[in-house]
Design a protein around this motif. Sequence first.
Motif, PDB file in Angstrom:
ATOM      1  N   SER A 186      -6.130   4.109   9.434  1.00  0.00           N
ATOM      2  CA  SER A 186      -5.395   5.365   9.302  1.00  0.00           C
ATOM      3  C   SER A 186      -5.200   5.788   7.852  1.00  0.00           C
ATOM      4  O   SER A 186      -5.106   4.956   6.945  1.00  0.00           O
ATOM      5  N   GLU A 187      -5.089   7.112   7.648  1.00  0.00           N
ATOM      6  CA  GLU A 187      -4.781   7.632   6.316  1.00  0.00           C
ATOM      7  C   GLU A 187      -3.450   7.088   5.803  1.00  0.00           C
ATOM      8  O   GLU A 187      -3.265   6.924   4.597  1.00  0.00           O
ATOM      9  N   SER A 188      -2.526   6.814   6.718  1.00  0.00           N
ATOM     10  CA  SER A 188      -1.227   6.270   6.303  1.00  0.00           C
ATOM     11  C   SER A 188      -1.364   4.882   5.692  1.00  0.00           C
ATOM     12  O   SER A 188      -0.454   4.392   5.020  1.00  0.00           O
ATOM     13  N   ASP A 189      -2.520   4.224   5.926  1.00  0.00           N
ATOM     14  CA  ASP A 189      -2.780   2.909   5.333  1.00  0.00           C
ATOM     15  C   ASP A 189      -3.340   3.016   3.919  1.00  0.00           C
ATOM     16  O   ASP A 189      -3.664   1.996   3.305  1.00  0.00           O
ATOM     17  N   GLY A 190      -3.428   4.238   3.403  1.00  0.00           N
ATOM     18  CA  GLY A 190      -3.989   4.455   2.079  1.00  0.00           C
ATOM     19  C   GLY A 190      -3.368   3.611   0.970  1.00  0.00           C
ATOM     20  O   GLY A 190      -4.097   3.004   0.167  1.00  0.00           O
ATOM     21  N   PRO A 191      -2.014   3.523   0.892  1.00  0.00           N
ATOM     22  CA  PRO A 191      -1.407   2.700  -0.166  1.00  0.00           C
ATOM     23  C   PRO A 191      -1.837   1.238  -0.105  1.00  0.00           C
ATOM     24  O   PRO A 191      -2.034   0.597  -1.142  1.00  0.00           O
ATOM     25  N   LEU A 192      -1.989   0.703   1.110  1.00  0.00           N
ATOM     26  CA  LEU A 192      -2.449  -0.677   1.264  1.00  0.00           C
ATOM     27  C   LEU A 192      -3.905  -0.802   0.835  1.00  0.00           C
ATOM     28  O   LEU A 192      -4.270  -1.714   0.077  1.00  0.00           O
ATOM     29  N   LEU A 193      -4.754   0.098   1.320  1.00  0.00           N
ATOM     30  CA  LEU A 193      -6.173   0.035   0.989  1.00  0.00           C
ATOM     31  C   LEU A 193      -6.409   0.212  -0.510  1.00  0.00           C
ATOM     32  O   LEU A 193      -7.315  -0.391  -1.084  1.00  0.00           O
ATOM     33  N   ASP A 194      -5.583   1.027  -1.147  1.00  0.00           N
ATOM     34  CA  ASP A 194      -5.691   1.207  -2.604  1.00  0.00           C
ATOM     35  C   ASP A 194      -5.303  -0.054  -3.358  1.00  0.00           C
ATOM     36  O   ASP A 194      -5.794  -0.303  -4.461  1.00  0.00           O
ATOM     37  N   MET A 195      -4.416  -0.866  -2.765  1.00  0.00           N
ATOM     38  CA  MET A 195      -3.875  -2.035  -3.457  1.00  0.00           C
ATOM     39  C   MET A 195      -4.814  -3.227  -3.421  1.00  0.00           C
ATOM     40  O   MET A 195      -4.825  -4.055  -4.341  1.00  0.00           O
ATOM     41  N   VAL A 196      -5.650  -3.323  -2.373  1.00  0.00           N
ATOM     42  CA  VAL A 196      -6.414  -4.556  -2.157  1.00  0.00           C
ATOM     43  C   VAL A 196      -7.757  -4.526  -2.891  1.00  0.00           C
ATOM     44  O   VAL A 196      -8.232  -3.483  -3.328  1.00  0.00           O
ATOM     45  N   ASP A 197      -8.356  -5.716  -2.987  1.00  0.00           N
ATOM     46  CA  ASP A 197      -9.657  -5.844  -3.645  1.00  0.00           C
ATOM     47  C   ASP A 197     -10.807  -5.399  -2.745  1.00  0.00           C
ATOM     48  O   ASP A 197     -11.825  -4.894  -3.227  1.00  0.00           O
ATOM     49  N   HIS A 198     -10.646  -5.624  -1.443  1.00  0.00           N
ATOM     50  CA  HIS A 198     -11.714  -5.317  -0.491  1.00  0.00           C
ATOM     51  C   HIS A 198     -11.155  -4.506   0.676  1.00  0.00           C
ATOM     52  O   HIS A 198     -10.831  -5.055   1.739  1.00  0.00           O
ATOM     53  N   PRO A 199     -11.035  -3.179   0.512  1.00  0.00           N
ATOM     54  CA  PRO A 199     -10.594  -2.332   1.630  1.00  0.00           C
ATOM     55  C   PRO A 199     -11.742  -2.080   2.592  1.00  0.00           C
ATOM     56  O   PRO A 199     -12.877  -1.828   2.178  1.00  0.00           O
ATOM     57  N   VAL A 200     -11.460  -2.161   3.898  1.00  0.00           N
ATOM     58  CA  VAL A 200     -12.471  -1.892   4.916  1.00  0.00           C
ATOM     59  C   VAL A 200     -11.849  -0.965   5.967  1.00  0.00           C
ATOM     60  O   VAL A 200     -10.801  -1.274   6.524  1.00  0.00           O
ATOM     61  N   VAL A 201     -12.501   0.149   6.217  1.00  0.00           N
ATOM     62  CA  VAL A 201     -12.011   1.128   7.184  1.00  0.00           C
ATOM     63  C   VAL A 201     -12.625   0.836   8.555  1.00  0.00           C
ATOM     64  O   VAL A 201     -13.817   0.543   8.667  1.00  0.00           O
TER      65      VAL A 201
END
Length: 222
Positions: A186-201
């Motif tokens: 979800s777009e609401s997970d953006g802050p988490l995905l921005d924080m991590v080294d390996h974001p996967v959608v």
Amino acid sequence: MRVVTVDFDGTLYQGNSFKVMFDVAKKQYKAKQWIVVGFGTAKAIGKLITSGKESAKHMFFRSFVKSFKGKSKAELEEFFNDLAYGDLERVNRPLVDKVKKHIENGDKVVILSGALNPFLTAFREAVGLEEADIIGSELFYDGNKISNGKMGDIVNGEKKAEKVQEWLKNRGLTVEDVTLWAYADSESDGPLLDMVDHPVVVNPDEDMEKLAEQKGWPVFGN
């Protein structure tokens, strides 16, 4: 050390856990509990008008949890087991297999979600991810393990990133000490995905797919 966070709704589970909870309630609830839910619905509609869709959803969630008041922990565990084991056809099996590979490789896996902890616990066991930790929304009980109808923070949006940092801090770690992965939809997970080294959608809708393209985030299964 690698830490892998995995979202639940729309990611590990290709559906809406709250809708499933509501569907099970329709089979089990009595008039007294529906009155509580009805008042909550009215409050949520008011919240929708004054504060928007997300605030309304949170208000309805909290109001629904009020209907658990007076239920024992054992009764609610049975309720959540019915949820977890009753809709397994929507489990994202390829992602579950991927998460199991992470565990086999020695990675620490955390199921991270706004869903209630007892639901996540039951689901974790239903799909064979018992070694994963859980960060979800807490359901409160009194000293006799009876629900008081209250819950903690809803772990959503920026709260997910905060909870991961808190989880690390409790283990004497920071985000700089580990390699972080996150699977989310979800777009609401953006802050988490921005924080991590390996974001996967995972399972992105059109808006999330555009965001992933802009950010250069890989999409699971592509």
